[in-house]
Design an enzyme around this catalytic site. Structure first.
Site, PDB file in Angstrom:
ATOM      1  N   GLU A   1       4.781  23.790  -6.195  1.00 34.68           N
ATOM      2  CA  GLU A   1       4.919  25.139  -5.662  1.00 34.68           C
ATOM      3  C   GLU A   1       4.257  26.210  -6.542  1.00 34.68           C
ATOM      4  O   GLU A   1       4.946  27.071  -7.121  1.00 34.68           O
ATOM      5  CB  GLU A   1       6.404  25.477  -5.462  1.00 34.68           C
ATOM      6  CG  GLU A   1       7.088  24.554  -4.469  1.00 34.68           C
ATOM      7  CD  GLU A   1       8.541  24.925  -4.211  1.00 34.68           C
ATOM      8  OE1 GLU A   1       9.060  25.858  -4.847  1.00 34.68           O
ATOM      9  OE2 GLU A   1       9.161  24.276  -3.367  1.00 34.68           O
TER      10      GLU A   1
ATOM     11  N   GLU B   1       9.245  18.162  -0.066  1.00 30.23           N
ATOM     12  CA  GLU B   1      10.625  18.669  -0.195  1.00 30.23           C
ATOM     13  C   GLU B   1      11.091  19.204   1.146  1.00 30.23           C
ATOM     14  O   GLU B   1      10.379  19.964   1.805  1.00 30.23           O
ATOM     15  CB  GLU B   1      10.723  19.824  -1.210  1.00 30.23           C
ATOM     16  CG  GLU B   1      10.658  19.409  -2.650  1.00 30.23           C
ATOM     17  CD  GLU B   1      10.854  20.579  -3.613  1.00 30.23           C
ATOM     18  OE1 GLU B   1      11.560  21.554  -3.267  1.00 30.23           O
ATOM     19  OE2 GLU B   1      10.277  20.502  -4.715  1.00 30.23           O
TER      20      GLU B   1
HETATM   21  O1  IFM Z   1      15.302  23.529  -6.338  1.00 25.00           O
HETATM   22  C1  IFM Z   1      14.088  23.939  -5.812  1.00 25.00           C
HETATM   23  C2  IFM Z   1      12.954  23.075  -6.315  1.00 25.00           C
HETATM   24  O2  IFM Z   1      12.898  23.045  -7.698  1.00 25.00           O
HETATM   25  C3  IFM Z   1      11.641  23.592  -5.790  1.00 25.00           C
HETATM   26  N1  IFM Z   1      11.661  23.787  -4.374  1.00 25.00           N
HETATM   27  C4  IFM Z   1      12.797  24.480  -3.805  1.00 25.00           C
HETATM   28  C5  IFM Z   1      14.093  23.888  -4.314  1.00 25.00           C
HETATM   29  C6  IFM Z   1      15.297  24.620  -3.683  1.00 25.00           C
HETATM   30  O3  IFM Z   1      15.271  25.966  -4.040  1.00 25.00           O
END
Ligand code: IFM
Length: 444
Positions: free
Chosen positions: A166, A348
């Site tokens: 990210e 994710e």
């Molecule tokens: O916990 C985070 C992760 O580290 C990165 N993406 C979003 C998740 C939830 O906020």
């Protein structure tokens, strides 16, 4: 590049990140990271919590891997703490750090779990922050040096690498809004930090390709489904600008070799920009999609020229985020169309809800099950429509340190009792295990 003839299985996995789960921040030579510093600064984290212990995964990884295997995961996305490898970010290597990840990876492979390794999930060594962090162009080179070492050390067993997690969140939360480490607040930093992160990605990719046979590599982008608030022209233009800032600021340089035209004026034109963009645009095997958010955007006079509105529904996760499953399928189809020739992984997807552990050690989390089913169904629809989706990783394997929100939001399919560090499989974890074991048939 992956040149093997046999087709890969679909990867059903779960994801975590080093600072969120490992703990053991002072053990075996680990150096300080920006998250140690940020979490130990008053007022930054909910209830003054820190990742000092987190889920104690550093000591409990064997049990955690066993549990992953019991849940039938065939893959696991994890990250490396840079400061365990180079306590000062560069220079002297800490062999104990390498040893830890070697043991963990061997353990995963022994359980037939394919590791997906993220090299940077936000825990920059503090020593490099002291030298300017991602505002300093040299950090890109130091990241590549670290990536070079890690891919040399792990590349005989790890084939799937994610250079950056990210990048936009690292830019925005860390350097514009200041809610994440290193806590800087300056809109002008946005494109500077992005440029250096993506330059680091490009250089790291070059090292990785040289070191890892049959590698498969990419970035895990944070991508949001964005819609204009109304169909007025200025809201439509603002949504395009928001999309350029939030989604395409990382996508376009790495996949097309240019910054989005809507934000080009925010990028410093200098005599290395063209070369930098060439380095950023390395051939990638996959595009990682981290998907959580649906934004309505409207026009605003002040910089950056758009405004993200509060969610329009009351059905929110504990983070205050709308559950918008159709957005995942929409994004996947858009990525497949706009950036063809790459596999797509949902690197994710998941939700925090206020879970309760019963006296008999169960956690009934029907809303999370529903969230996962709807998001998987949306992904499967995009896949059926032809998008080359090859894996889905739930965020997260277990409840962990949710950055500025501390331990309050629980994202896991495994419940962590943070006082005893016992793990309890939630109903969602049981559902996921059964879904995988039964062949992961398309959901409605
Ligand atoms: O916990 C985070 C992760 O580290 C990165 N993406 C979003 C998740 C939830 O906020």
């Amino acid at each position: 590049m992956d040149t093997s003839a046999s087709p890969s299985p679909f990867f059903w996995g779960a994801a975590t990140a080093s600072y969120q789960i490992e703990g053991a921040v002072n053990e075996d030579g680990r150096g300080v990271s920006i998250w140690d510093t940020f979490a130990h600064t008053d007022g930054n984290i909910y209830a003054g919590e820190t990742g000092d212990i987190a889920t104690d995964h550093y000591h409990r990884w064997r049990d955690d891997v066993r549990l992953m295997s019991e849940l039938h995961l065939n893959s696991y996305r994890m990250s490396i703490a840079w400061s365990r490898i180079f306590p000062e970010g560069r220079g002297a290597l800490n062999q104990a750090g390498i040893d830890f990840y070697n043991r963990l990876i061997d353990g995963l492979i022994a359980h037939n779990i394919t590791p997906f390794v993220t090299l940077y999930h936000w825990d920059l060594p503090q020593a490099l922050q002291n030298a300017g962090g991602w505002l300093n162009r040299d950090t890109a080179k130091w990241f590549a040096d670290y990536a070079n070492v890690m891919t040399q050390k792990l590349g005989d067993r790890v084939k799937h690498f994610i250079t950056l997690n990210e990048p936009f969140i690292a830019v925005y939360n860390g350097h514009v809004e200041g809610s994440h480490a290193p806590g800087l607040k300056n809109l002008n930093y946005a494109t500077v930090v992005m440029r250096h992160l993506l330059l680091g990605h490009g250089l790291a990719m070059q090292a990785l390709r040289a070191n890892v046979a049959n590698s498969s590599a990419g970035i895990a982008y944070s991508l949001a489904q964005i819609d204009p608030d109304t169909d007025k022209d200025d809201d439509i233009a603002a949504a395009a600008l928001g999309d350029a800032f939030i989604n395409r600021m990382a996508l376009e340089p790495t996949l097309r070799g240019e910054f989005p035209k809507e934000i080009a004026h925010m990028v410093q034109e200098d005599n290395t920009l063209a070369d930098d963009l060439r380095v950023m645009r390395q051939p990638m095997d996959f595009i990682g999609v981290n998907y959580y958010r649906h934004y309505f955007i409207r026009a605003k006079q002040e910089m950056p020229g758009f405004e993200v509105l509060p969610p329009k529904t009351k059905d929110l996760t504990e983070m205050g985020w709308e559950s918008y499953p159709q957005g995942l399928g929409q994004l996947i189809q858009r990525i497949a169309k706009d950036y063809p020739g790459h596999d797509i992984y949902v690197t994710e997807s998941g939700a925090a809800y206020p879970d309760v552990l019963t006296e008999t050690g169960e956690v009934h989390d029907p809303r999370r099950i529903e969230y996962l089913q709807e998001h998987i169904a949306s992904m499967q629809k995009a896949q059926a429509a032809g998008a080359p989706v090859k894996g889905y990783f739930i965020w997260s394997f277990m409840d962990n340190f949710e950055w500025a929100c501390g331990f309050k939001p629980r994202f896991g399919i495994v419940y962590t009792d943070f006082s005893s560090q016992r793990r309890y499989v939630k109903d969602s974890g049981k559902w996921y295990a059964e879904f995988i074991a039964n062949g992961a048939h398309p959901l409605k």
